[in-house]
Design a protein around this motif. Sequence first.
Motif, PDB file in Angstrom:
ATOM      1  N   GLY A   1       8.961  26.409  -3.734  1.00  0.00           N
ATOM      2  CA  GLY A   1      10.350  26.296  -4.148  1.00  0.00           C
ATOM      3  C   GLY A   1      10.602  25.419  -5.357  1.00  0.00           C
ATOM      4  N   MET A   2       9.579  25.188  -6.187  1.00  0.00           N
ATOM      5  CA  MET A   2       9.832  24.406  -7.400  1.00  0.00           C
ATOM      6  C   MET A   2      10.791  25.119  -8.340  1.00  0.00           C
ATOM      7  SD  MET A   2       8.890  21.335  -7.797  1.00  0.00           S
ATOM      8  CE  MET A   2       9.309  21.242  -9.531  1.00  0.00           C
ATOM      9  N   ASP A   3      10.860  26.447  -8.245  1.00  0.00           N
ATOM     10  CA  ASP A   3      11.837  27.178  -9.052  1.00  0.00           C
ATOM     11  C   ASP A   3      13.257  26.803  -8.651  1.00  0.00           C
ATOM     12  OD1 ASP A   3      11.266  28.412  -6.578  1.00  0.00           O
ATOM     13  OD2 ASP A   3      12.151  30.308  -7.257  1.00  0.00           O
ATOM     14  N   VAL A   4      13.463  26.542  -7.345  1.00  0.00           N
ATOM     15  CA  VAL A   4      14.781  26.105  -6.869  1.00  0.00           C
ATOM     16  C   VAL A   4      15.095  24.706  -7.395  1.00  0.00           C
ATOM     17  CG1 VAL A   4      16.188  25.645  -4.818  1.00  0.00           C
ATOM     18  CG2 VAL A   4      14.530  27.520  -4.804  1.00  0.00           C
ATOM     19  N   VAL A   5      14.092  23.830  -7.363  1.00  0.00           N
ATOM     20  CA  VAL A   5      14.280  22.477  -7.866  1.00  0.00           C
ATOM     21  C   VAL A   5      14.634  22.492  -9.346  1.00  0.00           C
ATOM     22  CG1 VAL A   5      13.113  20.268  -8.283  1.00  0.00           C
ATOM     23  CG2 VAL A   5      12.751  21.475  -6.117  1.00  0.00           C
ATOM     24  N   ARG A   6      13.940  23.310 -10.116  1.00  0.00           N
ATOM     25  CA  ARG A   6      14.231  23.396 -11.554  1.00  0.00           C
ATOM     26  C   ARG A   6      15.612  23.990 -11.807  1.00  0.00           C
ATOM     27  NH1 ARG A   6       8.515  24.504 -11.826  1.00  0.00           N
ATOM     28  NH2 ARG A   6       8.911  26.721 -11.435  1.00  0.00           N
ATOM     29  N   GLN A   7      16.026  24.925 -10.956  1.00  0.00           N
ATOM     30  CA  GLN A   7      17.353  25.512 -11.120  1.00  0.00           C
ATOM     31  C   GLN A   7      18.442  24.463 -10.904  1.00  0.00           C
ATOM     32  OE1 GLN A   7      17.903  29.007  -8.704  1.00  0.00           O
ATOM     33  NE2 GLN A   7      20.014  29.350  -9.382  1.00  0.00           N
ATOM     34  N   ILE A   8      18.251  23.603  -9.906  1.00  0.00           N
ATOM     35  CA  ILE A   8      19.212  22.526  -9.665  1.00  0.00           C
ATOM     36  C   ILE A   8      19.223  21.554 -10.836  1.00  0.00           C
ATOM     37  CG2 ILE A   8      19.718  20.543  -8.175  1.00  0.00           C
ATOM     38  CD1 ILE A   8      18.638  22.183  -5.828  1.00  0.00           C
ATOM     39  N   ALA A   9      18.035  21.274 -11.376  1.00  0.00           N
ATOM     40  CA  ALA A   9      17.942  20.332 -12.488  1.00  0.00           C
ATOM     41  C   ALA A   9      18.653  20.830 -13.739  1.00  0.00           C
ATOM     42  CB  ALA A   9      16.474  20.054 -12.802  1.00  0.00           C
ATOM     43  N   SER A  10      18.856  22.134 -13.841  1.00  0.00           N
ATOM     44  CA  SER A  10      19.508  22.699 -15.026  1.00  0.00           C
ATOM     45  C   SER A  10      21.029  22.720 -14.918  1.00  0.00           C
ATOM     46  CB  SER A  10      18.997  24.127 -15.264  1.00  0.00           C
ATOM     47  OG  SER A  10      19.414  25.001 -14.221  1.00  0.00           O
TER      48      SER A  10
ATOM     49  N   ARG B   1       0.827  -1.207   0.000  1.00  0.00           N
ATOM     50  CA  ARG B   1       0.000   0.000   0.000  1.00  0.00           C
ATOM     51  C   ARG B   1       0.863   1.260   0.000  1.00  0.00           C
ATOM     52  NH1 ARG B   1      -5.215   1.476   0.756  1.00  0.00           N
ATOM     53  NH2 ARG B   1      -5.642   3.415   1.869  1.00  0.00           N
ATOM     54  N   ALA B   2       2.077   1.182   0.537  1.00  0.00           N
ATOM     55  CA  ALA B   2       2.961   2.352   0.598  1.00  0.00           C
ATOM     56  C   ALA B   2       3.496   2.734  -0.785  1.00  0.00           C
ATOM     57  CB  ALA B   2       4.129   2.078   1.551  1.00  0.00           C
ATOM     58  N   PHE B   3       3.336   1.857  -1.775  1.00  0.00           N
ATOM     59  CA  PHE B   3       3.902   2.099  -3.107  1.00  0.00           C
ATOM     60  C   PHE B   3       2.837   2.495  -4.133  1.00  0.00           C
ATOM     61  CE2 PHE B   3       6.873  -0.570  -0.912  1.00  0.00           C
ATOM     62  CZ  PHE B   3       8.124  -0.172  -1.347  1.00  0.00           C
ATOM     63  N   MET B   4       1.645   2.837  -3.681  1.00  0.00           N
ATOM     64  CA  MET B   4       0.530   3.031  -4.613  1.00  0.00           C
ATOM     65  C   MET B   4       0.493   4.413  -5.256  1.00  0.00           C
ATOM     66  SD  MET B   4      -2.507   0.909  -2.680  1.00  0.00           S
ATOM     67  CE  MET B   4      -3.591   0.960  -4.109  1.00  0.00           C
ATOM     68  N   LEU B   5       1.159   5.414  -4.683  1.00  0.00           N
ATOM     69  CA  LEU B   5       1.189   6.738  -5.302  1.00  0.00           C
ATOM     70  C   LEU B   5       2.243   6.777  -6.405  1.00  0.00           C
ATOM     71  CD1 LEU B   5       0.805   9.222  -2.294  1.00  0.00           C
ATOM     72  CD2 LEU B   5      -0.906   8.565  -3.979  1.00  0.00           C
ATOM     73  N   ASP B   6       1.932   7.495  -7.475  1.00  0.00           N
ATOM     74  CA  ASP B   6       2.816   7.557  -8.641  1.00  0.00           C
ATOM     75  C   ASP B   6       3.665   8.826  -8.641  1.00  0.00           C
ATOM     76  OD1 ASP B   6       1.730   5.188  -9.523  1.00  0.00           O
ATOM     77  OD2 ASP B   6       0.240   6.161 -10.810  1.00  0.00           O
ATOM     78  N   HIS B   7       4.743   8.754  -9.409  1.00  0.00           N
ATOM     79  CA  HIS B   7       5.603   9.925  -9.649  1.00  0.00           C
ATOM     80  C   HIS B   7       5.113  10.591 -10.934  1.00  0.00           C
ATOM     81  CE1 HIS B   7       7.795   7.107  -7.131  1.00  0.00           C
ATOM     82  NE2 HIS B   7       8.531   8.113  -6.692  1.00  0.00           N
ATOM     83  N   SER B   8       3.914  11.145 -10.851  1.00  0.00           N
ATOM     84  CA  SER B   8       3.194  11.571 -12.049  1.00  0.00           C
ATOM     85  C   SER B   8       3.447  13.017 -12.443  1.00  0.00           C
ATOM     86  CB  SER B   8       1.688  11.364 -11.835  1.00  0.00           C
ATOM     87  OG  SER B   8       1.262  12.047 -10.672  1.00  0.00           O
ATOM     88  N   ARG B   9       4.165  13.773 -11.622  1.00  0.00           N
ATOM     89  CA  ARG B   9       4.363  15.194 -11.944  1.00  0.00           C
ATOM     90  C   ARG B   9       5.601  15.714 -11.222  1.00  0.00           C
ATOM     91  NH1 ARG B   9       2.253  18.501  -7.774  1.00  0.00           N
ATOM     92  NH2 ARG B   9       1.163  17.357  -6.134  1.00  0.00           N
ATOM     93  N   PRO B  10       6.058  16.916 -11.538  1.00  0.00           N
ATOM     94  CA  PRO B  10       7.197  17.495 -10.816  1.00  0.00           C
ATOM     95  C   PRO B  10       6.844  17.767  -9.355  1.00  0.00           C
ATOM     96  CG  PRO B  10       6.816  18.630 -12.906  1.00  0.00           C
ATOM     97  CD  PRO B  10       5.643  17.740 -12.695  1.00  0.00           C
ATOM     98  N   GLY B  11       7.855  17.678  -8.491  1.00  0.00           N
ATOM     99  CA  GLY B  11       7.661  18.006  -7.085  1.00  0.00           C
ATOM    100  C   GLY B  11       7.232  16.855  -6.209  1.00  0.00           C
ATOM    101  N   VAL B  12       7.260  15.633  -6.713  1.00  0.00           N
ATOM    102  CA  VAL B  12       6.940  14.461  -5.897  1.00  0.00           C
ATOM    103  C   VAL B  12       8.175  14.082  -5.068  1.00  0.00           C
ATOM    104  CG1 VAL B  12       6.327  12.013  -5.941  1.00  0.00           C
ATOM    105  CG2 VAL B  12       5.214  13.615  -7.509  1.00  0.00           C
ATOM    106  N   VAL B  13       7.964  13.841  -3.780  1.00  0.00           N
ATOM    107  CA  VAL B  13       9.061  13.482  -2.864  1.00  0.00           C
ATOM    108  C   VAL B  13       8.888  12.023  -2.463  1.00  0.00           C
ATOM    109  CG1 VAL B  13      10.272  14.087  -0.739  1.00  0.00           C
ATOM    110  CG2 VAL B  13       8.996  15.851  -1.983  1.00  0.00           C
ATOM    111  N   SER B  14       9.935  11.222  -2.601  1.00  0.00           N
ATOM    112  CA  SER B  14       9.807   9.817  -2.249  1.00  0.00           C
ATOM    113  C   SER B  14      11.087   9.272  -1.641  1.00  0.00           C
ATOM    114  CB  SER B  14       9.394   8.973  -3.465  1.00  0.00           C
ATOM    115  OG  SER B  14      10.384   9.009  -4.456  1.00  0.00           O
TER     116      SER B  14
END
Length: 322
Positions: A254-263, A193-206
Amino acid sequence: MLSFHPAKLVVPHGLAYHHHHHHHHQYVSKPILCSASSSSHHHDHDHNSSSRRSLLLLLPTALSLPLPPYTSASDNNNNTTTPLDTTITDRVFLDLSICPTYFRAQAQSQDVPLCSDSEPLGRVVLGLYGKLVPTTVSIFKAMCIGSSSYKNTFIHKVLPGQFLVGGRQGRREKGEVVPPLGLPQNKETVDSRAFMLDHSRPGVVSLCLSENDDDDDIKLDPDYHNVEFLITTGPGPCPQLDGRNIVFGVVLEGMDVVRQIASIPTYKPGERIKLFNDLAEFLGDGRAENARNLWDRPLKSIYVSDCGQLQVAKPSLTPSLP
């Protein structure tokens, strides 16, 4: 005894085939008229003929019975599984900075700045699903507020267009994590049951399970606790992570920070190095895995300069009418 021709199926008289519009086909049962034979040479076959007639009378009824509907495992799950409770019970923050010079940790204390000329990237606020996966959330919170936390540790891997990873265990002087003693055993790692959520969009923490790159000698420790985490960076989903890592939160700010790191550019080995690495792994050379741990590392040192829990006041109550 009945026998069937292996090459063709003969539809008995009385089972008429009708073609309707829209390519629907239907077998319609018609009454079968059976008359007794007066020929004397057929008397010895009366018993077999009677059996055939009985079978043919039953055959249209059997063919007209509806087949059970096709059901998939996902349909069954959708019908029987209650909605997942993604209530945000806690909020934590990660302050992220970049070190233009090579990151060299010289002290064990978290209070000593590890980069004298760091440049702040910004704060990322995470909302945690404490009702869905309480153990995973409690461990992550402890790693944000405890004496041995994520502070002054690397974001050590970035896969452009997919996700970033932090929390690799090792030695403090190398900017790696040393979890505190007394963390609970996380039994949610074996709970489907702990694995049922998907990584369907930006900003998912797992919780990083399939992508975990802690050294094997650390994982073999009886007191090992996995505290490595990942955050999806977008722009698209990451289906390869689904069902293999535990989603326990989401980026609230802070998704702008996440995107900055990704670049930020990362280390990519050439094809020749990959071939040598594959050969070394085939020959059982342990250095092959250590070398792969350097792949996808940011070419600039990104680290958690501070972290902690945010205390959010309870929402005001709805005014009561007099």
